[in-house]
Write an enzyme that holds these catalytic residues in place. Structure first.
Site, PDB file in Angstrom:
ATOM      1  N   CYS A  64     -46.228  15.672  -3.362  1.00  0.00           N
ATOM      2  CA  CYS A  64     -47.455  16.409  -3.075  1.00  0.00           C
ATOM      3  C   CYS A  64     -47.947  15.907  -1.714  1.00  0.00           C
ATOM      4  O   CYS A  64     -47.143  15.442  -0.910  1.00  0.00           O
ATOM      5  CB  CYS A  64     -48.491  16.213  -4.185  1.00  0.00           C
ATOM      6  SG  CYS A  64     -49.014  14.504  -4.399  1.00  0.00           S
ATOM      7  N   ARG A  99     -50.719  13.929  -7.321  1.00  0.00           N
ATOM      8  CA  ARG A  99     -50.304  15.066  -8.152  1.00  0.00           C
ATOM      9  C   ARG A  99     -48.840  14.942  -8.551  1.00  0.00           C
ATOM     10  O   ARG A  99     -48.462  15.275  -9.681  1.00  0.00           O
ATOM     11  CB  ARG A  99     -50.525  16.397  -7.419  1.00  0.00           C
ATOM     12  CG  ARG A  99     -51.973  16.801  -7.343  1.00  0.00           C
ATOM     13  CD  ARG A  99     -52.156  18.054  -6.514  1.00  0.00           C
ATOM     14  NE  ARG A  99     -52.081  17.711  -5.089  1.00  0.00           N
ATOM     15  CZ  ARG A  99     -52.189  18.582  -4.106  1.00  0.00           C
ATOM     16  NH1 ARG A  99     -52.331  19.874  -4.364  1.00  0.00           N
ATOM     17  NH2 ARG A  99     -52.142  18.193  -2.843  1.00  0.00           N
TER      18      ARG A  99
END
Length: 101
Positions: free
Chosen positions: A65, A70
């Site tokens: 990410c 994430r």
């Protein structure tokens, strides 16, 4: 599986390897800048894409990410779903881009 550093990923790509890379950022982030060959599957849509990823269940998958948060969640989710070789790109795209300069 151990996570991967930006330096290691760059080395592998320079050696001609084409690992499976999944970018879990939003489409607009992927459109702005991306790792060559990365497939964009936003984190929120990952549960809906499991069938598409089934062929890679026992192969290496590198998730990334922007900064690594994430993708750490994506790694945890995929591992819970039975994926055996998921690696998070440490520092995310920002670290990868900085390493490549």
């Amino acid at each position: 599986m151990a996570d991967i550093t930006p330096a290691e990923l760059h080395q592998r790509q320079q050696a001609g390897e084409t690992p499976t890379i999944i970018d879990v950022r939003e489409p607009w982030e992927h459109d702005e800048a991306r790792i060559a060959g990365a497939q964009n599957i936003p984190l929120g849509t990952l549960p809906d894409k499991l069938d598409d990823l089934d062929e890679w269940k026992n192969q290496e998958i590198i998730v990334h990410c922007k900064g690594g948060g994430r993708s750490a969640s994506a790694k945890a989710f995929l591992t819970q779903q039975g994926f055996t070789n998921v690696r998070n790109l440490l520092g995310g795209y920002q670290a990868y881009a900085a390493e490549g300069k």
